[in-house]
Design an enzyme around this catalytic site. Structure first.
Site, PDB file in Angstrom:
ATOM      1  N   LYS A 235     -31.444  10.522   2.258  1.00  0.00           N
ATOM      2  CA  LYS A 235     -30.804   9.559   1.356  1.00  0.00           C
ATOM      3  C   LYS A 235     -31.273   9.700  -0.100  1.00  0.00           C
ATOM      4  CE  LYS A 235     -29.938   6.124   4.971  1.00  0.00           C
ATOM      5  NZ  LYS A 235     -30.078   4.703   5.352  1.00  0.00           N
TER       6      LYS A 235
ATOM      7  N   PHE B 101     -25.947  -6.951   3.975  1.00  0.00           N
ATOM      8  CA  PHE B 101     -26.506  -5.840   3.209  1.00  0.00           C
ATOM      9  C   PHE B 101     -25.468  -4.772   2.868  1.00  0.00           C
ATOM     10  CE2 PHE B 101     -27.216  -4.952   7.729  1.00  0.00           C
ATOM     11  CZ  PHE B 101     -26.666  -3.686   7.868  1.00  0.00           C
TER      12      PHE B 101
ATOM     13  N   ARG C 299     -33.661  10.807  15.971  1.00  0.00           N
ATOM     14  CA  ARG C 299     -33.972   9.379  15.819  1.00  0.00           C
ATOM     15  C   ARG C 299     -35.469   9.122  16.020  1.00  0.00           C
ATOM     16  NH1 ARG C 299     -29.785   6.090  15.149  1.00  0.00           N
ATOM     17  NH2 ARG C 299     -30.757   4.255  16.089  1.00  0.00           N
TER      18      ARG C 299
ATOM     19  N   THR D 246     -35.524   1.742  11.874  1.00  0.00           N
ATOM     20  CA  THR D 246     -34.781   1.542  10.616  1.00  0.00           C
ATOM     21  C   THR D 246     -35.679   0.986   9.512  1.00  0.00           C
ATOM     22  OG1 THR D 246     -32.803   1.083  11.907  1.00  0.00           O
ATOM     23  CG2 THR D 246     -32.761   0.388   9.606  1.00  0.00           C
TER      24      THR D 246
ATOM     25  N   ARG E 240     -39.587   7.645   8.301  1.00  0.00           N
ATOM     26  CA  ARG E 240     -39.405   6.375   7.577  1.00  0.00           C
ATOM     27  C   ARG E 240     -40.740   5.712   7.267  1.00  0.00           C
ATOM     28  NH1 ARG E 240     -34.103   4.899  11.084  1.00  0.00           N
ATOM     29  NH2 ARG E 240     -32.516   5.409   9.532  1.00  0.00           N
TER      30      ARG E 240
ATOM     31  N   ASN F 269     -34.613   3.606   3.181  1.00  0.00           N
ATOM     32  CA  ASN F 269     -35.366   4.097   4.343  1.00  0.00           C
ATOM     33  C   ASN F 269     -35.259   5.611   4.557  1.00  0.00           C
ATOM     34  OD1 ASN F 269     -32.762   4.136   5.221  1.00  0.00           O
ATOM     35  ND2 ASN F 269     -33.094   2.948   7.078  1.00  0.00           N
TER      36      ASN F 269
ATOM     37  N   HIS G 133     -30.882   8.894   7.554  1.00  0.00           N
ATOM     38  CA  HIS G 133     -29.924   8.324   8.510  1.00  0.00           C
ATOM     39  C   HIS G 133     -29.750   9.303   9.658  1.00  0.00           C
ATOM     40  CE1 HIS G 133     -26.216   6.602  10.163  1.00  0.00           C
ATOM     41  NE2 HIS G 133     -25.802   7.852  10.256  1.00  0.00           N
TER      42      HIS G 133
HETATM   43  P1  CMP Z   1     -29.024   3.605   8.483  1.00  0.00           P
HETATM   44  O1  CMP Z   1     -29.744   4.083   9.697  1.00  0.00           O
HETATM   45  O2  CMP Z   1     -28.429   4.615   7.565  1.00  0.00           O
HETATM   46  O3  CMP Z   1     -27.877   2.582   8.947  1.00  0.00           O
HETATM   47  C1  CMP Z   1     -27.405   1.545   8.130  1.00  0.00           C
HETATM   48  C2  CMP Z   1     -28.247   1.348   6.917  1.00  0.00           C
HETATM   49  O4  CMP Z   1     -28.139   0.057   6.331  1.00  0.00           O
HETATM   50  C3  CMP Z   1     -29.718   1.435   7.290  1.00  0.00           C
HETATM   51  O5  CMP Z   1     -30.057   2.747   7.631  1.00  0.00           O
HETATM   52  C4  CMP Z   1     -30.381   0.865   6.059  1.00  0.00           C
HETATM   53  O6  CMP Z   1     -30.374   1.762   4.961  1.00  0.00           O
HETATM   54  C5  CMP Z   1     -29.400  -0.279   5.756  1.00  0.00           C
HETATM   55  N1  CMP Z   1     -29.825  -1.534   6.381  1.00  0.00           N
HETATM   56  C6  CMP Z   1     -29.860  -1.842   7.686  1.00  0.00           C
HETATM   57  N2  CMP Z   1     -30.296  -3.108   7.887  1.00  0.00           N
HETATM   58  C7  CMP Z   1     -30.506  -3.605   6.663  1.00  0.00           C
HETATM   59  C8  CMP Z   1     -30.948  -4.851   6.192  1.00  0.00           C
HETATM   60  N3  CMP Z   1     -31.239  -5.861   7.028  1.00  0.00           N
HETATM   61  N4  CMP Z   1     -31.069  -5.022   4.869  1.00  0.00           N
HETATM   62  C9  CMP Z   1     -30.770  -4.023   4.018  1.00  0.00           C
HETATM   63  N5  CMP Z   1     -30.338  -2.791   4.406  1.00  0.00           N
HETATM   64  C10 CMP Z   1     -30.209  -2.585   5.717  1.00  0.00           C
END
Ligand code: CMP
Length: 139
Positions: free
Chosen positions: A11, A59, A87, A93, A104, A114, A117
Site C-alpha cells: 500500500k 472507514f 495472509r 488487519t 503489519r 496497514n 492487502h
Molecule cells: P485490507 O486488508 O486492505 O482490507 C480493507 C482495508 O480497510 C483494511 O485492509 C484497512 O486498510 C482498512 N480498514 C479496515 N478496518 C478499518 C477500520 N476499522 N478503520 C479504518 N480502516 C480500516
C-alpha cells in the site's frame, strides 16, 4: 498440493515509508512466487470499485483517500496455499494485534495504514487478480 494465485497490494504507506523492498524480500524469502507486478496509483474510483465490499462502512471514504494517496505495488503471488500463506505473512488487519514478525506488525502504523492487502478466499482471489491483471500481464 494446492497451487493457487492470490492478489497482494503493497500500500501507499509502505511505499512512502520505503519499506516496500523489505516486504518484497519477505515475499521472496517465503517461497511464494511473484507472477506479475504493477506499480500504479489508484484513482479514488478504482479504489472504490476494488473495495466495494466495504461500501457504507465508516472507514470506506478514508480508505479510498488513503489508497489513492500515492503509488502502490499490485502483485499476483502464487504457490502452495498462497492465499493463507500470504495472509499469515501479513498478520492481522490491525498492526496493534498482529503477531510479532508479521508485515503489519513490522511496518504497519494502524488499522488503516496497514502496509499491505491480501485476498481472503479463493473466489475473492480470482476476482481481485482479474480486477488488476489480464493474461498478457503474466510473462
Ligand atoms: P485490507 O486488508 O486492505 O482490507 C480493507 C482495508 O480497510 C483494511 O485492509 C484497512 O486498510 C482498512 N480498514 C479496515 N478496518 C478499518 C477500520 N476499522 N478503520 C479504518 N480502516 C480500516
Amino acid at each position: 498440493m494446492n497451487q493457487i494465485q492470490t492478489l497482494a497490494i503493497i500500500k501507499p504507506d509502505a511505499i512512502r515509508n520505503k519499506t516496500a523492498g523489505k516486504i518484497l524480500s519477505i515475499i521472496e524469502d517465503s517461497g511464494l512466487t511473484i507472477e506479475a507486478v504493477k506499480m500504479m496509483r489508484l484513482t479514488k474510483e478504482l479504489a472504490g470499485a476494488f473495495y466495494a465490499v466495504h461500501r457504507g462502512k465508516p472507514f470506506y471514504e478514508e480508505l479510498l483517500d488513503f489508497m489513492s494517496s500515492g503509488p502502490c505495488f499490485v502483485l499476483t503471488l502464487s504457490g502452495e496455499n498462497a492465499i493463507t500463506r500470504w495472509r499469515e505473512l501479513m498478520g492481522a488487519t490491525n498492526p496493534a494485534t498482529a503477531a510479532e514478525g508479521t508485515i503489519r506488525k513490522l511496518y504497519g502504523t494502524n488499522i488503516q495504514f496497514n502496509a499491505c492487502h491480501g485476498s481472503d478466499a479463493p473466489e475473492t482471489a480470482r476476482q481481485e487478480v482479474s480486477f488488476f491483471f489480464s493474461g498478457t500481464d503474466f510473462l
